[in-house]
Design a protein around this motif. Structure first.
Motif, PDB file in Angstrom:
ATOM      1  N   LYS A 160       0.820  -1.209   0.000  1.00  0.00           N
ATOM      2  CA  LYS A 160       0.000   0.000   0.000  1.00  0.00           C
ATOM      3  C   LYS A 160       0.859   1.265   0.000  1.00  0.00           C
ATOM      4  CE  LYS A 160      -0.674  -0.040   5.012  1.00  0.00           C
ATOM      5  NZ  LYS A 160       0.615   0.535   5.247  1.00  0.00           N
ATOM      6  N   ASP A 161       2.115   1.146   0.421  1.00  0.00           N
ATOM      7  CA  ASP A 161       3.021   2.294   0.498  1.00  0.00           C
ATOM      8  C   ASP A 161       3.912   2.452  -0.726  1.00  0.00           C
ATOM      9  OD1 ASP A 161       2.212   3.053   3.142  1.00  0.00           O
ATOM     10  OD2 ASP A 161       3.344   1.346   3.895  1.00  0.00           O
TER      11      ASP A 161
ATOM     12  N   THR B 265       5.437   3.327  -4.313  1.00  0.00           N
ATOM     13  CA  THR B 265       5.301   4.319  -5.377  1.00  0.00           C
ATOM     14  C   THR B 265       5.634   3.611  -6.683  1.00  0.00           C
ATOM     15  OG1 THR B 265       7.607   5.009  -5.247  1.00  0.00           O
ATOM     16  CG2 THR B 265       6.045   6.149  -3.792  1.00  0.00           C
TER      17      THR B 265
ATOM     18  N   GLU C  66      -0.967  -8.918   2.939  1.00  0.00           N
ATOM     19  CA  GLU C  66      -1.479  -7.979   1.937  1.00  0.00           C
ATOM     20  C   GLU C  66      -2.882  -8.472   1.566  1.00  0.00           C
ATOM     21  OE1 GLU C  66       0.490  -5.492   1.415  1.00  0.00           O
ATOM     22  OE2 GLU C  66       2.476  -6.271   1.848  1.00  0.00           O
TER      23      GLU C  66
ATOM     24  N   VAL D  88      -4.437  -3.255  -3.378  1.00  0.00           N
ATOM     25  CA  VAL D  88      -4.493  -1.839  -3.032  1.00  0.00           C
ATOM     26  C   VAL D  88      -3.293  -1.134  -3.651  1.00  0.00           C
ATOM     27  CG1 VAL D  88      -3.325  -2.258  -0.826  1.00  0.00           C
ATOM     28  CG2 VAL D  88      -4.725  -0.218  -1.107  1.00  0.00           C
TER      29      VAL D  88
ATOM     30  N   GLY E 269      -1.652   2.452  -3.046  1.00  0.00           N
ATOM     31  CA  GLY E 269      -1.697   3.661  -2.228  1.00  0.00           C
ATOM     32  C   GLY E 269      -3.004   3.688  -1.453  1.00  0.00           C
ATOM     33  N   ALA E 270      -3.748   4.783  -1.564  1.00  0.00           N
ATOM     34  CA  ALA E 270      -5.030   4.923  -0.874  1.00  0.00           C
ATOM     35  C   ALA E 270      -6.188   4.354  -1.686  1.00  0.00           C
ATOM     36  CB  ALA E 270      -5.286   6.398  -0.560  1.00  0.00           C
ATOM     37  N   SER E 271      -5.904   3.816  -2.858  1.00  0.00           N
ATOM     38  CA  SER E 271      -6.941   3.293  -3.749  1.00  0.00           C
ATOM     39  C   SER E 271      -7.080   1.781  -3.559  1.00  0.00           C
ATOM     40  CB  SER E 271      -6.586   3.635  -5.202  1.00  0.00           C
ATOM     41  OG  SER E 271      -7.600   3.237  -6.077  1.00  0.00           O
ATOM     42  N   ASP E 272      -8.054   1.391  -2.741  1.00  0.00           N
ATOM     43  CA  ASP E 272      -8.275  -0.019  -2.411  1.00  0.00           C
ATOM     44  C   ASP E 272      -9.374  -0.580  -3.299  1.00  0.00           C
ATOM     45  OD1 ASP E 272      -8.745  -2.522  -1.257  1.00  0.00           O
ATOM     46  OD2 ASP E 272      -8.625  -1.753   0.786  1.00  0.00           O
TER      47      ASP E 272
ATOM     48  N   ALA F 206      -9.148   0.797  -9.604  1.00  0.00           N
ATOM     49  CA  ALA F 206      -8.322   1.247  -8.473  1.00  0.00           C
ATOM     50  C   ALA F 206      -6.953   1.715  -8.969  1.00  0.00           C
ATOM     51  CB  ALA F 206      -8.166   0.132  -7.442  1.00  0.00           C
TER      52      ALA F 206
ATOM     53  N   ALA G 170      -5.424   5.506  -8.628  1.00  0.00           N
ATOM     54  CA  ALA G 170      -4.265   5.645  -7.744  1.00  0.00           C
ATOM     55  C   ALA G 170      -3.421   6.854  -8.126  1.00  0.00           C
ATOM     56  CB  ALA G 170      -3.415   4.382  -7.788  1.00  0.00           C
ATOM     57  N   ASN G 171      -2.874   7.494  -7.126  1.00  0.00           N
ATOM     58  CA  ASN G 171      -1.978   8.628  -7.332  1.00  0.00           C
ATOM     59  C   ASN G 171      -0.608   8.217  -6.785  1.00  0.00           C
ATOM     60  OD1 ASN G 171      -0.804  11.089  -7.774  1.00  0.00           O
ATOM     61  ND2 ASN G 171      -1.803  12.091  -6.048  1.00  0.00           N
TER      62      ASN G 171
END
Length: 149
Positions: free
Chosen positions: A27-28, A30, A74, A78, A80-83, A141, A145-146
């Motif tokens: 999730k973290d 990049t 996991e 997901v 980032g913040a897009s789950d 998702a 995602a950004n």
């Protein structure tokens, strides 16, 4: 079970809690696809923090209790913040959707990232690991995602 290394140095999580600690890293990530944003330097040489714990070199001799192994969890796909809300299922070889995807990193931008997600999601759909609706949620998702470089 997994361990965290900084180069050749085994890092242990300082904690007196019994049992394996559970860490979630994807999730973290990049677009670089590394742990740099999930494990941060603490200020001392080869000391880091993640999940509220200090990671220190194993060879430092003191009386602190530690965990050399952790259970990576996991649960859903997901970015980032897009789950997506879709379970991060494993293939027969134990590799999950996110394992296979992030093995392709680094990505040069969001376009190549979304293309990789779409291609892999299509493969998982054809192999029966995703339903059509799950495939669509995973791709949506990824589009939402950004993820910075």
């Amino acid at each position: 079970m997994q361990s965290v290394f900084h180069g050749p140095v085994l890092l242990v999580a300082r904690s007196a809690e019994p049992g394996f600690r559970a860490f979630s890293f994807y999730k973290d990530f990049t677009l670089r696809g590394d742990l740099a944003d999930a494990i941060r330097p603490e200020g001392r040489p080869q000391h880091f923090t993640t999940h509220g714990l200090t990671l220190a070199p194993f060879h430092i001799a003191d009386d602190a209790r530690y965990h050399a192994y952790f259970r990576r969890t996991e649960p859903s796909v997901v970015f980032g913040a897009s789950d997506s809300g879709v379970p991060n299922r494993a293939r027969g070889d134990g590799l999950t959707f996110l394992d296979v995807l992030w093995a392709q990193a680094p990505f040069t931008g969001s376009g190549p990232f979304v293309t990789a997600v779409r291609t892999l999601a299509d493969a998982w759909l054809s192999e029966g690991r995703f339903t059509r609706a799950e495939r669509d949620r995973v791709v949506a998702a990824a589009v939402a995602a950004n993820l910075r470089r």
